[in-house]
Design a protein around this motif. Structure first.
Motif, PDB file in Angstrom:
ATOM      1  N   GLY B 139      -1.586  37.184 -11.957  1.00  0.00           N
ATOM      2  CA  GLY B 139      -0.664  36.126 -11.578  1.00  0.00           C
ATOM      3  C   GLY B 139       0.252  35.633 -12.686  1.00  0.00           C
ATOM      4  O   GLY B 139       1.130  34.817 -12.444  1.00  0.00           O
ATOM      5  N   PHE B 140       0.040  36.119 -13.919  1.00  0.00           N
ATOM      6  CA  PHE B 140       0.963  35.744 -14.998  1.00  0.00           C
ATOM      7  C   PHE B 140       2.147  36.702 -14.944  1.00  0.00           C
ATOM      8  O   PHE B 140       2.183  37.702 -15.647  1.00  0.00           O
ATOM      9  N   VAL B 141       3.111  36.384 -14.097  1.00  0.00           N
ATOM     10  CA  VAL B 141       4.121  37.376 -13.746  1.00  0.00           C
ATOM     11  C   VAL B 141       5.034  37.730 -14.918  1.00  0.00           C
ATOM     12  O   VAL B 141       5.358  38.880 -15.143  1.00  0.00           O
ATOM     13  N   GLY B 142       5.408  36.741 -15.696  1.00  0.00           N
ATOM     14  CA  GLY B 142       6.353  37.023 -16.769  1.00  0.00           C
ATOM     15  C   GLY B 142       5.725  37.651 -18.002  1.00  0.00           C
ATOM     16  O   GLY B 142       6.425  37.980 -18.956  1.00  0.00           O
ATOM     17  N   PHE B 143       4.387  37.829 -17.995  1.00  0.00           N
ATOM     18  CA  PHE B 143       3.710  38.273 -19.206  1.00  0.00           C
ATOM     19  C   PHE B 143       4.168  39.661 -19.638  1.00  0.00           C
ATOM     20  O   PHE B 143       4.225  40.590 -18.844  1.00  0.00           O
TER      21      PHE B 143
END
Lengths: 427, 291, 289
Positions: B139-143
C-alpha cells in the motif's frame, strides 16, 4: 612459447598418422573405445545443453568417451579463465568452445591442433561457405569445427501487442520510433531488453547495420577504419541508439536475455532485438511462429545477415588416443545428423551445406535464404557484439562504449569520441 | 649436528612457509610486475614496452570508474561495518536473553558465499521483484527503491550487501573484545559517576583498539577481494558503473586478451594496498612492541 | 523514584531488544527468501510475493537439486560435487591449520632476527587479490605435474590459507606468558615438547576459530575451484554456478534456491553448532591484535 611450438609440430606429425586411423574408424563405425575427449564449453542453457548431449551420445556410439567440462556464466568469461589457466599449465582440454578471431589468437600462440586431414577426408572446403571456413582455419589449416551459424539481427515481436496498440511492426529505425511511441501510449514496454553489456552491444550492432548499411559496418567495425568510425554516420548511429533509451523499461539493467524474451511472450512488451537463440524460449513456452510471435529482420537490416558462428577449437594433445578421439569428434560435428539436431535445438542454421531444410521452421528458412543472398550482395557481416569481427580487446572496448552510453545520458557526440578513443587504445 | 638442528629448529619450521611465501606471493607479484611492462595480449609474452600499459590503463574510462568505486566502497563499507558491528556488540553485551540465537543470526552471512546469496539479493534489490514491489503491494504506492538499476547508485547496493555479509563478523570480534574488558574497570568508572555513554566512550572504546585493528585488517582484506559480490549482484552494471578494480583486472586479463593491461591494473591495486596498509600495520605493530 | 527509574530502565531495555530484533530480521531476510522460494512451485514464484510463505510447501526442488538437476550436460544434481568439496576441504583445512599453529608458535615464542619482518611480509601477503596469482600458479602447478588435480587444488588452498592461520595462532600465542616457556625450558623440555605439553593443551579455542575460518573460506571458494579443478573433481560452488546458469525449459528458481542452500549447509551448520565456540575463541585472545 617456443617450446610449445615445437611440441605442437611434433603433434602434427602424429596427427597425420592417427587421422588416417580415425577416418578408417569412422567408416567402419566401430564401438571399440577410441580414447577420450574433454570438452570445455559454456553451453548450459535450454536447447544448448540438449545439443551438447546429442553430440556426446554420437561420440559414444563412435567409441569416444566424452568428459564434460562445463563452466557456465558471464558469457564464457569464467570458461576463458579456465582455458587460459589450463593452457598455461600445459594441460589444455581436447576441445574448447572458442570462436571468431579468438581462434586466430590461439592459433598464433601455437596451442591448436591441425585437423586438416579430417577436413580433407570429409571435403570441408566444399561443404563450408568461405566465410565459415575462413574463421576455422589458421595459416590455411583447419584448427576448429563449426557447429552452426546464428543470425543476430533478428527482431522478435508479439503481433497481438502491436495489434492492440494499433501499431505495425517497423522495418526501419525511424519507423521504430513512431511505432514504439504507440506501444508505450497503450501501456506496453516497447523494447524488451536486458541491460547487460553484451545485450546492449547486440542492439547497438543492429542500429549500426540498420542506420549505416553493410559497407559502413564493414569499414568501421570490421576493418576499423578511423575515418569511418569518426564520421557523421557514427553520430547518427549514436543518436538513434540514444533514442532507444526511452523505450526500455527502468528495470532492465542486469536482466537476463531470456527474461526479456518472456516479456514479449507474455504480451508485456512489443519486440526484442536478439539473435535466433531467442526462438528456443518461444518454443519452450509453446508458442507458434507467425501467430504468437513473429521474426523479422532488425529495423533497416532486411536482406542483411549478421552472422555469429559457434565452433569447437581443438587443442594439441600429447597422446595419440586423444588425437584420434579429437579427429572423430571433428568429423562427427560436421555430420548432417548432428548439424540438424543441434541447430533445431539451438535456433540457428547448419554451418555446412547439404543439410535438408525440411525440418527447420520459417525463421530458420529466412536465415538460410538471407545468408545466401547477403553473401552475394556483400551484406553478410560478422557480428562484433558476439566476438566475430574484432579481437577480443577491441570488441570489448566497443561493448564498453555501447553499454556505458546506453546506461547514461552521454550525448551522441561524446559517444562517438569515446568509441574512437577506446578503439584506438585497444588496438 | 644435532645441536645445530636444535638451535635452528624455529627457522627450519618456518622455512617451508617462507619459501612458499617468497615464490607464491612475492615471486608472483614480481612476475605480474614484469608482465605489466610487456605487450602481452592473449598469453604472457615477454616483449617489453616500458610503461605503455600503465598509460593505456590511466586513459581507460572504465578504470577511472572502477577506482572511484573502490574508494566509495572501501570507505563506506569499512565505516558502516565497524559502526554497525560495534553497536550490535554493545547492545548484545547487555545481558540479553537469547543472545546465542541472535548472535548466530548476525554471524551466519559470513558463512555463505556470495555465489549462493547473490540471486536472493538480486531479487530483493530488484525494483520489479523485491523491496519496492513489496512496499507497493503493502500500500505504500509512491515507495521507490531502485538503486540496483541506477547508474549512480548501483555501487551502494554493493555496499549494502557487503555490510550485510561482514558486519556480523565484526560484531563477533567486538563482542569478544567487550567480554575481555576487566569488570573492575567499568565498576570503578560507574562509581565515579560516569554515564553509560561516557563509560563506553572514555573507558571501553579505547580498550577496543586492538579489535579495531583486527577488524580493519580483515575488512580491508574482504573489500579488496570483493569480486564475486560485484559479479553476482550487478555484473558490474548498469553499463560498467559498479565495476571494482578486481573485476576490471579479471575481465581484461581473461576475457579481453589484454593480459599486460590486466597486470598493470593489478600492480596499481597492490601499490594502493601497500600505501594504505603499510603505514597502518607499521604504526600498530610498532606500538605493541613497545607495550 | 525507584519506579520511575525502573520504567526508564525498561524503556531502555525495550529499545535495545527492538533494535536487536530489527537487525536480526534484516539479516535473516535473504535466507528467508531463499528458503521459502525453494519450497514453492514455479507458478507460485511467478505470481506470488517474494516474502509470502509457500501455500503448499513441497520438497520437489530439494530432491531435484541434490540428485537430478543438470550442471552442464551432466544431470546428477549437486551430490557428487558435494563430496568433491569434502575431499578438497578436509585435507586443506587440516594441513593449513597445523602449519599455521607451528608458524604462530615460532613467531610468538621463538623469535629470531628477522622473524618479525617475516610476519609482516606474510601479513601483507593476505592482501594479494587472488586474480593476480591465477596464471603464474597455473604454470607452477603444471611444472609440478599437479595441474587440475585435487592435490593441486588442496596445495593452492593451503598456500594462501597459511597466511591467515599463522596470523591467528601467532596473535593467540603472543598472549600466553613467556614464563611458561622459560619454566619448561628449565625443566629440559625442547621445542616440540613445549609445543605439545604447554601450548597444545591451551590451544582449543584458537583451533576452533582457525578451523571455522578456513573451512568457510575454502568451502565457499569459487575462483580457485573453477580454475584448478579438473572435470569430475569440481567443487560444489562451481557446480552450483553451473546449475544456476543451466536451464532446460525455463528457469527453475526453486531448484536454484534449494541448490544454493544445500551448497551453504555445511558452513551454516558449522556456524550454528560451533558459533558459540567461535566467539569464545575470539574472546580467548584471537582479537588481541
Amino acid at each position: 612459447m617456443c617450446g610449445i611450438n615445437i611440441i605442437s609440430m611434433e603433434k602434427n606429425m602424429k596427427n597425420t598418422i592417427s587421422t588416417l586411423a580415425a577416418t578408417a574408424l569412422l567408416a567402419s563405425t566401430t564401438s571399440v573405445s577410441a580414447g577420450e575427449v574433454e570438452v570445455l564449453h559454456w553451453w548450459t542453457s535450454g536447447g544448448e545443453a540438449a545439443s551438447v548431449n546429442y553430440l556426446k551420445d554420437k561420440l559414444s556410439d563412435a567409441g569416444v568417451t566424452w568428459t564434460d567440462f562445463a563452466v557456465a556464466g558471464g558469457g564464457g568469461e569464467n570458461a576463458m579463465t579456465v582455458l587460459k589457466s589450463r593452457a598455461i599449465s600445459g594441460n589444455p582440454p581436447t576441445a574448447a568452445q572458442i570462436k571468431g578471431p579468438s581462434i586466430q589468437e590461439w592459433g598464433e600462440l601455437g596451442f591448436l591442433a591441425d585437423i586438416d586431414d579430417v577436413a580433407k577426408a570429409n571435403d570441408w572446403d566444399n561443404l563450408l561457405p568461405a566465410v565459415v571456413s575462413d574463421v576455422m582455419k589458421h595459416n590455411g589449416k583447419y584448427v576448429a569445427a563449426p557447429v552452426n551459424v546464428h543470425r543476430v539481427n533478428w527482431m522478435w515481436s508479439n503481433p497481438e501487442v502491436y495489434a492492440s496498440a494499433g501499431a505495425t511492426i517497423p522495418t526501419t529505425w525511424d519507423d521504430f520510433m513512431v511505432q514504439a511511441k504507440k506501444l508505450q501510449a497503450a501501456g506496453f514496454v516497447a523494447l524488451a531488453h536486458g541491460g547487460q553489456p553484451w545485450q546492449d552491444a547486440t542492439v547497438f550492432e543492429a542500429v549500426v547495420l540498420g542506420v549505416g548499411g553493410a559497407d559502413y559496418y564493414n569499414s568501421a567495425f570490421v576493418d576499423l577504419d578511423m575515418d569511418a568510425l569518426n564520421s557523421s554516420t557514427t553520430l547518427e548511429v549514436f543518436e538513434t541508439f540514444g533514442n532507444l533509451r526511452q523505450f526500455v523499461d527502468a528495470n532492465s539493467p542486469g536482466r537476463d536475455w531470456n527474461v526479456a524474451t518472456s516479456m514479449v511472450i507474455e504480451g508485456k512488451a512489443g519486440s526484442q532485438i536478439m539473435g535466433d537463440w531467442a526462438k528456443g524460449e518461444f518454443k519452450v513456452a509453446g508458442k507458434s511462429v507467425g501467430t504468437d510471435y513473429v521474426c523479422t529482420a532488425a529495423p533497416g537490416t532486411s536482406g542483411a545477415h549478421t552472422f555469429n558462428i559457434d565452433s569447437f577449437a581443438f587443442f594439441a594433445q600429447s597422446d595419440a588416443s586423444s588425437t584420434e578421439a579429437q579427429n572423430i569428434m571433428a568429423a562427427e560435428i560436421l555430420g548432417t545428423d548432428f548439424q540438424t539436431v543441434f541447430n533445431l535445438n539451438k535456433g540457428s542454421i547448419p554451418a555446412r551445406l547439404g543439410v535438408s531444410r525440411a525440418e527447420f521452421d520459417t525463421c530458420a528458412h529466412d536465415s538460410m535464404d538471407a545468408f545466401v543472398s547477403a553473401s552475394a550482395s556483400g551484406s553478410l557481416v560478422p557480428s562484433f557484439a558476439h566476438g566475430m569481427a574484432m579481437s577480443s580487446a577491441v570488441g570489448g572496448a566497443v561493448t564498453d562504449t555501447a553499454t556505458n552510453f546506453f546506461n547514461s545520458d552521454q550525448s551522441a557526440a561524446d559517444g562517438v569520441a569515446q568509441l574512437v578513443a577506446s578503439v584506438k587504445a585497444a588496438m | 649436528m644435532l645441536n645445530f638442528l636444535e638451535k635452528n629448529l624455529p627457522k627450519i619450521v618456518l622455512a617451508p612457509t617462507t619459501i612458499v611465501m617468497v615464490v607464491c606471493m612475492y615471486g608472483f607479484i614480481v612476475w605480474t610486475g614484469l608482465l605489466s611492462l610487456t605487450k602481452s595480449r592473449m598469453m604472457p609474452q615477454w616483449d617489453f614496452v616500458g610503461l605503455d600499459q600503465y598509460r593505456r590503463l590511466f586513459a581507460n574510462p572504465r578504470w577511472d570508474v572502477a577506482v572511484d568505486n573502490l574508494f566509495v566502497f572501501l570507505i563506506l563499507f569499512i565505516i558502516i561495518a565497524l559502526v554497525l558491528g560495534l553497536f550490535l556488540a554493545i547492545f548484545l553485551d547487555q545481558k540479553i536473553r537469547a543472545e546465542g540465537a541472535i548472535r548466530t543470526i548476525y554471524l551466519y552471512p559470513m558463512a555463505i558465499s556470495f555465489i549462493v546469496t547473490g540471486t536472493a539479493w538480486k531479487w530483493i534489490l530488484n525494483p520489479g521483484l523485491g523491496i519496492e514491489k513489496l512496499m507497493n503491494d503493502w500500500g505504500f504506492v509512491g515507495f521507490e527503491f531502485r538503486w540496483l538499476v541506477e547508474q549512480d547508485m548501483a555501487i551502494y547496493t554493493i555496499v549494502i550487501a557487503a555490510v550485510w555479509q561482514s558486519s556480523g563478523f565484526v560484531m563477533a570480534l567486538f563482542l569478544a573484545g567487550l567480554r575481555g574488558v576487566d569488570e573492575n574497570l567499568t565498576k570503578a568508572a560507574k562509581i565515579d559517576g560516569a554515564s553509560t555513554v561516557q563509560l563506553y566512550w572514555h573507558v571501553v572504546l579505547p580498550l577496543m583498539r586492538p579489535v579495531f585493528f583486527s577488524a580493519i585488517v580483515i575488512l580491508t582484506h574482504i573489500a579488496i577481494k570483493s569480486f564475486d559480490l560485484v559479479q553476482a549482484l550487478t555484473g558490474g552494471g548498469p553499463g560498467y558503473a559498479s565495476d571494482l578494480p578486481a573485476n576490471f583486472m579479471y575481465t581484461f586479463t581473461f576475457n579481453r586478451a589484454q593480459i599486460g593491461l590486466g597486470a598493470s591494473s593489478a600492480m596499481i591495486m597492490l601499490f594502493g594496498v601497500l600505501a594504505i596498509l603499510i603505514p597502518y600495520l607499521y604504526s600498530e605493530l610498532r606500538e605493541k612492541n613497545h607495550d | 523514584m525507584t519506579s520511575l527509574k525502573l520504567t526508564k530502565y525498561n524503556i531502555g531495555r525495550a529499545f535495545i531488544y527492538l533494535i536487536l530484533l530489527f537487525f536480526a530480521f534484516l539479516y535473516l531476510a535473504p535466507l528467508y527468501v531463499m528458503f521459502t522460494t525453494s519450497l514453492k512451485d514455479i507458478e507460485e514464484i511467478r505470481s506470488g510475493n517474494l516474502m509470502a510463505l509457500p501455500i503448499d510447501p513441497t520438497f520437489y526442488a530439494w530432491k531435484k537439486a541434490w540428485s537430478s538437476a543438470c550442471t552442464g550436460s551432466e544431470c546428477n544434481g549437486l551430490a557428487p560435487y558435494f563430496w568433491n568439496s569434502v575431499r578438497i576441504v578436509v585435507p586443506a583445512v587440516i594441513i593449513s591449520t597445523i602449519v599455521g599453529a607451528f608458524n604462530g608458535y615460532v613467531l610468538a615464542k621463538w623469535k629470531f632476527k628477522g622473524s618479525e619482518f617475516l610476519f609482516g611480509a606474510l601479513l601483507f601477503g593476505c592482501f594479494i587479490p587472488f586474480q593476480v596469482i591465477l596464471l603464474p600458479m597455473a604454470k607452477l602447478l603444471g611444472m609440478l605435474g599437479l595441474a587440475n588435480t585435487v592435490t593441486g587444488l588442496v596445495l593452492v588452498h593451503v598456500i594462501y590459507g597459511v597466511a591467515f592461520t599463522t596470523l591467528f595462532f601467532r596473535n593467540y600465542y603472543v598472549g600466553i606468558p613467556t614464563e611458561l616457556v622459560r619454566a619448561a625450558k628449565l625443566d629440559g623440555a625442547g621445542f616440540f615438547a613445549i609445543f605439545r605439553h604447554v601450548f597444545i593443551p591451551l590451544s582449543a579455542p584458537i583451533f576452533v576459530v582457525t578451523i571455522i575460518w578456513q573451512f568457510t573460506q575454502i568451502w565457499n571458494d569459487f575462483l580457485f575451484g573453477v580454475v584448478y579443478s579438473g572435470s569430475g573433481t569440481q567443487p560444489i560452488t562451481v557446480a552450483l554456478n553451473n546449475l544456476v546458469n543451466t536451464s532446460v525449459g525455463g528457469k527453475e528458481y526453486n531448484v536454484d534456491m534449494a541448490a544454493a542452500i544445500i551448497a551453504a549447509l555445511p558452513t551454516l551448520a558449522v556456524y550454528v553448532i560451533a558459533g558459540k565456540y567461535f566467539v569464545r575463541g575470539l574472546t580467548a585472545g584471537a582479537v588481541k591484535g
